[in-house]
Design a protein around this motif. Structure first.
Motif, mmCIF file in Angstrom:
data_model
loop_
_atom_site.group_PDB
_atom_site.id
_atom_site.type_symbol
_atom_site.label_atom_id
_atom_site.label_comp_id
_atom_site.label_asym_id
_atom_site.label_seq_id
_atom_site.Cartn_x
_atom_site.Cartn_y
_atom_site.Cartn_z
ATOM 1 N N LYS A 2 106.112 -80.004 89.865
ATOM 2 C CA LYS A 2 104.932 -79.941 90.718
ATOM 3 C C LYS A 2 104.014 -81.137 90.456
ATOM 4 C CE LYS A 2 103.587 -75.918 92.547
ATOM 5 N NZ LYS A 2 103.367 -74.511 92.468
ATOM 6 N N SER A 3 103.356 -81.613 91.517
ATOM 7 C CA SER A 3 102.454 -82.751 91.379
ATOM 8 C C SER A 3 101.286 -82.434 90.437
ATOM 9 C CB SER A 3 101.899 -83.133 92.750
ATOM 10 O OG SER A 3 100.837 -84.034 92.599
ATOM 11 N N ARG A 4 100.813 -83.443 89.735
ATOM 12 C CA ARG A 4 99.657 -83.283 88.842
ATOM 13 C C ARG A 4 98.358 -83.561 89.586
ATOM 14 N NH1 ARG A 4 103.489 -80.674 86.600
ATOM 15 N NH2 ARG A 4 103.368 -80.547 84.348
ATOM 16 N N TRP A 5 98.465 -84.012 90.810
ATOM 17 C CA TRP A 5 97.255 -84.387 91.548
ATOM 18 C C TRP A 5 96.290 -83.224 91.802
ATOM 19 C CZ3 TRP A 5 94.771 -88.636 91.828
ATOM 20 C CH2 TRP A 5 95.467 -89.846 91.641
ATOM 21 N N PRO A 6 96.791 -82.015 92.108
ATOM 22 C CA PRO A 6 95.816 -80.914 92.296
ATOM 23 C C PRO A 6 94.934 -80.700 91.072
ATOM 24 C CG PRO A 6 97.946 -80.279 93.166
ATOM 25 C CD PRO A 6 98.158 -81.597 92.468
ATOM 26 N N ALA A 7 95.511 -80.863 89.874
ATOM 27 C CA ALA A 7 94.715 -80.707 88.643
ATOM 28 C C ALA A 7 93.687 -81.820 88.537
ATOM 29 C CB ALA A 7 95.633 -80.729 87.418
ATOM 30 N N ARG A 8 94.131 -83.037 88.800
ATOM 31 C CA ARG A 8 93.205 -84.179 88.706
ATOM 32 C C ARG A 8 92.088 -84.054 89.745
ATOM 33 N NH1 ARG A 8 98.298 -87.977 88.966
ATOM 34 N NH2 ARG A 8 99.142 -87.594 86.908
ATOM 35 N N TYR A 31 102.356 -74.112 84.959
ATOM 36 C CA TYR A 31 101.805 -75.076 85.922
ATOM 37 C C TYR A 31 102.666 -75.100 87.184
ATOM 38 C CZ TYR A 31 99.617 -79.261 87.814
ATOM 39 O OH TYR A 31 98.937 -80.129 88.623
ATOM 40 N N PHE A 68 93.935 -73.778 91.323
ATOM 41 C CA PHE A 68 93.018 -74.792 91.868
ATOM 42 C C PHE A 68 92.532 -74.434 93.278
ATOM 43 C CE2 PHE A 68 95.898 -77.367 89.018
ATOM 44 C CZ PHE A 68 95.043 -77.235 87.927
#
Lengths: 260, 246
Positions: A19-25, B201, B211
């Protein structure tokens, strides 16, 4: 086609297998930018409200930010750079926060119906943030562009003339409510979102946070209204000489500088 | 009444609608009932169905706030009919089915289908190491305090109140809701579950997961089991953000 990544992302498989880390960032950046902006907003309010102390006090704060007391001369460009940074931060925050806005008629209809039916304070406060955030897209941008392009016009008379003779006060009146409500609710939400100041009794902490949030909102609204009123009064009295800059009596004019 | 006062005349305005009946329209139907001592909405609804309108549809099983079947919108907010005393409400009470979930009829919704979908998506079961399942082996001891922490989150009855009270879930149907995030928090605590934050995650590290939560706290405020959803979601957010920053 450009690259393998473009093709994979283009058909919606960018999240495979990881999964992309962009949502967290983005979640972090939204909160961080909001925090900086809210704190800036409070600091800004204290600086502009120095007009309530005296014209000299406001002049001193203005000149301090222009580097007058450190560099020996005014460099309004310093203010322009700071304003450009704030504007960029607002754009980033707005871009990130927009992800949460209702996106179509169905979502608007559903959320508004939900809000009305639930009559739940935190849900309603979020809607207040959506509305004020939307208003800020435009009003904050107009104000900041003016400040960025005319930083030298900030001062006891310059600001007052802008507010009164320049007819900016209606914008500032709405902007004040929009920014104070948005920022105040935003800071409260940041605390509950990340679990800050939760303590051993989260329910009691949340209650205290909400009380603090309203006390601060009312305080800054009162301070803002008094400040706006002061600029309007000075601007009204100074209307005949609008454009003239203020210089405290104790300042010895610097021959190198046209108008401090 | 027990305190000597005359019983109140309650008016129930109940949303009636059966999506399977062609041409049926959602409408509020009124019923009058005399309040009794200790009357819950569950008792009132049964009395209405028994004596006034046998066609009224609503669900219940345990009558004790354990099964979660009788969740409905009570005066606009989600709650359990069996745990809500009529004396805590006004004389006019509006009842509607939980939104988000598939409507069966009137106050009856199918939360099971939604919950099963969420559970399958989030894999809400203990993930052991491959080949480690040995039913004859004695289970490892767990620290009582940790067991308490897990049991605290395991008290969720999947009633759906948190989902119905969530602004995000109402707008975005793929959002896993507080019930899903609470389950991830629960399995994250479980030492038998071998999944790491990196694995979690993959399950909730996006806008349909943690999120997506906008911290409106409707879930926390309406949870009939008073689960610490605010704390758990904030904790999960911090963990998933730090995972996302790696």
């Amino acid at each position: 086609m450009d690259t393998t990544q473009d093709v994979i992302a283009g058909v919606g498989l960018a999240d495979r297998p990881r999964k992309s880390r962009w949502p967290a960032r983005m979640d972090f950046a939204q909160s961080a930018s909001g925090l900086v902006l809210a704190l800036f907003m409070w600091g800004h309010m204290f600086f502009v409200s120095t007009i309530l102390v005296s014209k000299d006090a406001m002049w001193t704060v203005t000149k301090f930010f222009e580097g007058y007391f450190v560099l020996g001369a005014s460099y309004p460009g310093v203010v322009s750079v700071v304003v450009a940074g704030v504007l960029a931060l607002i754009m980033l925050h707005a871009f990130l926060a927009m992800r949460k806005f209702p996106a179509n008629y169905r979502q608007y209809r559903t959320f508004l119906g939900h809000r009305r039916l639930m009559a739940h304070e935190d849900t309603t406060l979020w809607w207040v943030q959506v509305v004020t955030g939307f208003l800020l897209f435009f009003m904050a941008a107009v104000h900041l562009y003016q400040m960025m392009m005319h930083p030298g016009a900030i001062g006891p008379y310059g600001s007052a003339d802008r507010v009164w003779s320049g007819r900016w006060w209606p914008l500032y009146l709405v902007l004040l409510f929009a920014v104070e409500l948005h920022g105040g609710v935003g800071l409260y939400r940041l605390c509950v979102k990340w679990g800050w100041l939760e303590g051993k009794d989260p329910a009691a902490s949340r209650h205290r946070l909400k009380v603090a949030k309203w006390v601060l909102t009312v305080f800054f609204l009162a301070l803002g209204l008094a400040t706006l009123g002061a600029y309007m009064k000075i601007g009204h009295e100074h209307a005949a000489r609008a454009g003239e800059r203020y210089t405290p009596a104790w300042v010895v004019p610097n021959p190198q500088e046209k108008a401090p | 009444m027990a305190d000597g006062t005359a019983p109140r005349k309650l008016i129930f305005k109940i949303l009636r609608y059966n999506p399977k009946v062609p041409g049926d329209r959602p409408r509020l139907q009124s019923y009058q009932l005399e309040e009794a001592d200790g009357m819950t909405l569950f008792i009132a609804l049964n009395e209405i169905r028994d004596k006034q309108d046998g066609s009224l549809a609503f669900d219940f099983v345990c009558r004790a706030g354990i099964c979660g079947s009788c969740a409905m919108m009570i005066d606009g907010r989600p709650g359990l009919a069996c745990r809500t005393l009529t004396k805590s409400l006004g004389a006019e009470i509006t009842l509607a089915p939980l939104p988000v979930f598939e409507l069966i009829a009137d106050l009856s919704v199918d939360t099971g289908k939604w919950m099963r979908g969420m559970s399958e998506r989030l894999e809400t079961w203990v993930h052991l190491k491959e080949g480690e399942v040995d039913l004859r082996r004695i289970e490892e001891r767990m620290d009582p305090d940790l067991a308490e922490e897990i049991f605290e989150l395991d008290r969720c009855i999947e009633c759906g109140c948190c989902v119905a009270g969530c602004g995000t879930a109402r707008m975005r149907e793929d959002f896993v809701g507080a019930v899903g995030l609470n389950k991830i928090a629960r399995f994250r605590l479980d030492p038998r579950d071998t999944r790491s934050d990196e694995d979690f995650y993959e399950l909730v590290g996006d806008d349909n997961g943690v999120f997506g939560c906008m911290s409106l706290l409707g879930c926390h405020d309406v949870c009939p089991k008073q689960l610490p959803l605010q704390t758990q979601i904030a904790f999960l957010r911090r963990k998933m953000v730090s995972q996302g920053m790696k």
